[in-house]
Design a protein around this motif. Structure first.
Motif, PDB file in Angstrom:
ATOM      1  N   ILE A   1       0.836  -1.201   0.000  1.00  0.00           N
ATOM      2  CA  ILE A   1       0.000   0.000   0.000  1.00  0.00           C
ATOM      3  C   ILE A   1       0.869   1.250   0.000  1.00  0.00           C
ATOM      4  O   ILE A   1       0.614   2.198  -0.744  1.00  0.00           O
ATOM      5  CB  ILE A   1      -0.966  -0.011   1.203  1.00  0.00           C
ATOM      6  N   ALA A   2       1.913   1.254   0.821  1.00  0.00           N
ATOM      7  CA  ALA A   2       2.802   2.410   0.888  1.00  0.00           C
ATOM      8  C   ALA A   2       3.463   2.673  -0.463  1.00  0.00           C
ATOM      9  O   ALA A   2       3.550   3.826  -0.918  1.00  0.00           O
ATOM     10  CB  ALA A   2       3.855   2.208   1.976  1.00  0.00           C
ATOM     11  N   VAL A   3       3.909   1.623  -1.138  1.00  0.00           N
ATOM     12  CA  VAL A   3       4.539   1.768  -2.452  1.00  0.00           C
ATOM     13  C   VAL A   3       3.519   2.299  -3.461  1.00  0.00           C
ATOM     14  O   VAL A   3       3.807   3.237  -4.222  1.00  0.00           O
ATOM     15  CB  VAL A   3       5.140   0.425  -2.927  1.00  0.00           C
ATOM     16  N   ALA A   4       2.308   1.714  -3.456  1.00  0.00           N
ATOM     17  CA  ALA A   4       1.274   2.153  -4.402  1.00  0.00           C
ATOM     18  C   ALA A   4       0.875   3.596  -4.146  1.00  0.00           C
ATOM     19  O   ALA A   4       0.698   4.377  -5.087  1.00  0.00           O
ATOM     20  CB  ALA A   4       0.057   1.230  -4.310  1.00  0.00           C
ATOM     21  N   GLU A   5       0.723   3.976  -2.878  1.00  0.00           N
ATOM     22  CA  GLU A   5       0.344   5.352  -2.566  1.00  0.00           C
ATOM     23  C   GLU A   5       1.460   6.335  -2.903  1.00  0.00           C
ATOM     24  O   GLU A   5       1.185   7.457  -3.325  1.00  0.00           O
ATOM     25  CB  GLU A   5      -0.076   5.474  -1.107  1.00  0.00           C
ATOM     26  N   ALA A   6       2.701   5.918  -2.762  1.00  0.00           N
ATOM     27  CA  ALA A   6       3.813   6.790  -3.127  1.00  0.00           C
ATOM     28  C   ALA A   6       3.816   7.036  -4.636  1.00  0.00           C
ATOM     29  O   ALA A   6       4.136   8.130  -5.097  1.00  0.00           O
ATOM     30  CB  ALA A   6       5.142   6.171  -2.686  1.00  0.00           C
ATOM     31  N   GLU A   7       3.431   6.030  -5.401  1.00  0.00           N
ATOM     32  CA  GLU A   7       3.421   6.153  -6.860  1.00  0.00           C
ATOM     33  C   GLU A   7       2.154   6.817  -7.387  1.00  0.00           C
ATOM     34  O   GLU A   7       2.207   7.604  -8.320  1.00  0.00           O
ATOM     35  CB  GLU A   7       3.563   4.755  -7.481  1.00  0.00           C
ATOM     36  N   HIS A   8       0.993   6.497  -6.781  1.00  0.00           N
ATOM     37  CA  HIS A   8      -0.285   6.945  -7.334  1.00  0.00           C
ATOM     38  C   HIS A   8      -1.058   7.902  -6.434  1.00  0.00           C
ATOM     39  O   HIS A   8      -2.123   8.365  -6.818  1.00  0.00           O
ATOM     40  CB  HIS A   8      -1.183   5.736  -7.621  1.00  0.00           C
ATOM     41  N   GLY A   9      -0.566   8.145  -5.244  1.00  0.00           N
ATOM     42  CA  GLY A   9      -1.299   8.972  -4.285  1.00  0.00           C
ATOM     43  C   GLY A   9      -2.205   8.113  -3.429  1.00  0.00           C
ATOM     44  O   GLY A   9      -2.476   6.951  -3.748  1.00  0.00           O
ATOM     45  N   PRO A  10      -2.681   8.683  -2.350  1.00  0.00           N
ATOM     46  CA  PRO A  10      -3.515   7.899  -1.435  1.00  0.00           C
ATOM     47  C   PRO A  10      -4.878   7.572  -2.042  1.00  0.00           C
ATOM     48  O   PRO A  10      -5.384   8.307  -2.897  1.00  0.00           O
ATOM     49  CB  PRO A  10      -3.676   8.813  -0.219  1.00  0.00           C
ATOM     50  N   VAL A  11      -5.435   6.476  -1.588  1.00  0.00           N
ATOM     51  CA  VAL A  11      -6.778   6.083  -2.002  1.00  0.00           C
ATOM     52  C   VAL A  11      -7.758   6.879  -1.144  1.00  0.00           C
ATOM     53  O   VAL A  11      -7.640   6.923   0.073  1.00  0.00           O
ATOM     54  CB  VAL A  11      -7.000   4.570  -1.814  1.00  0.00           C
ATOM     55  N   MET A  12      -8.709   7.510  -1.795  1.00  0.00           N
ATOM     56  CA  MET A  12      -9.662   8.349  -1.094  1.00  0.00           C
ATOM     57  C   MET A  12     -10.780   7.507  -0.483  1.00  0.00           C
ATOM     58  O   MET A  12     -11.107   6.432  -0.983  1.00  0.00           O
ATOM     59  CB  MET A  12     -10.251   9.395  -2.048  1.00  0.00           C
ATOM     60  N   ASP A  13     -11.377   8.012   0.596  1.00  0.00           N
ATOM     61  CA  ASP A  13     -12.440   7.286   1.284  1.00  0.00           C
ATOM     62  C   ASP A  13     -13.618   6.975   0.374  1.00  0.00           C
ATOM     63  O   ASP A  13     -14.197   5.891   0.455  1.00  0.00           O
ATOM     64  CB  ASP A  13     -12.928   8.077   2.511  1.00  0.00           C
ATOM     65  N   ASP A  14     -13.975   7.906  -0.510  1.00  0.00           N
ATOM     66  CA  ASP A  14     -15.111   7.654  -1.405  1.00  0.00           C
ATOM     67  C   ASP A  14     -14.801   6.543  -2.409  1.00  0.00           C
ATOM     68  O   ASP A  14     -15.686   5.779  -2.808  1.00  0.00           O
ATOM     69  CB  ASP A  14     -15.567   8.933  -2.112  1.00  0.00           C
ATOM     70  N   GLU A  15     -13.522   6.402  -2.802  1.00  0.00           N
ATOM     71  CA  GLU A  15     -13.130   5.315  -3.696  1.00  0.00           C
ATOM     72  C   GLU A  15     -13.242   3.963  -2.976  1.00  0.00           C
ATOM     73  O   GLU A  15     -13.706   2.979  -3.553  1.00  0.00           O
ATOM     74  CB  GLU A  15     -11.694   5.508  -4.183  1.00  0.00           C
TER      75      GLU A  15
END
Length: 87
Positions: free
Chosen positions: A50-64
């Motif tokens: 998750i940390a790697v994905a969020e660093a690359e794509h940004g955090p996943v939003m609550d509505d998503e």
């Protein structure tokens, strides 16, 4: 057979050890603790992904997240209804 095992000495709070013993059942305390550690390793690995994905794509939003939960809920309902219709 299963994977090779090793003998380890660990220290943990007595109340946690006693609760684990009470819940371990016939498989025993060692198997119970091994399963708990395996689950923690899985969680740690997922958190790293998750940390790697969020660093690359940004955090996943609550509505998503909620939208995906809704999709999963709908799929489970359809699956349940489909299974009931087939019976």
């Amino acid at each position: 057979m299963g994977e090779p095992t090793g003998k380890y000495s660990i220290t943990m709070p007595r109340d946690i050890a006693e609760a684990a013993k009470a819940r371990s059942g016939p498989s025993g305390l060692s198997a119970y603790v091994a399963a708990a550690v395996a689950r923690q390793i899985e969680r740690d690995n997922l958190n790293e992904l998750i940390a790697v994905a969020e660093a690359e794509h940004g955090p996943v939003m609550d509505d998503e997240i909620q939208a995906l939960r809704d999709q999963l809920h709908q799929a489970r309902q359809q699956q349940t209804q489909g299974g009931a219709d087939a019976a």
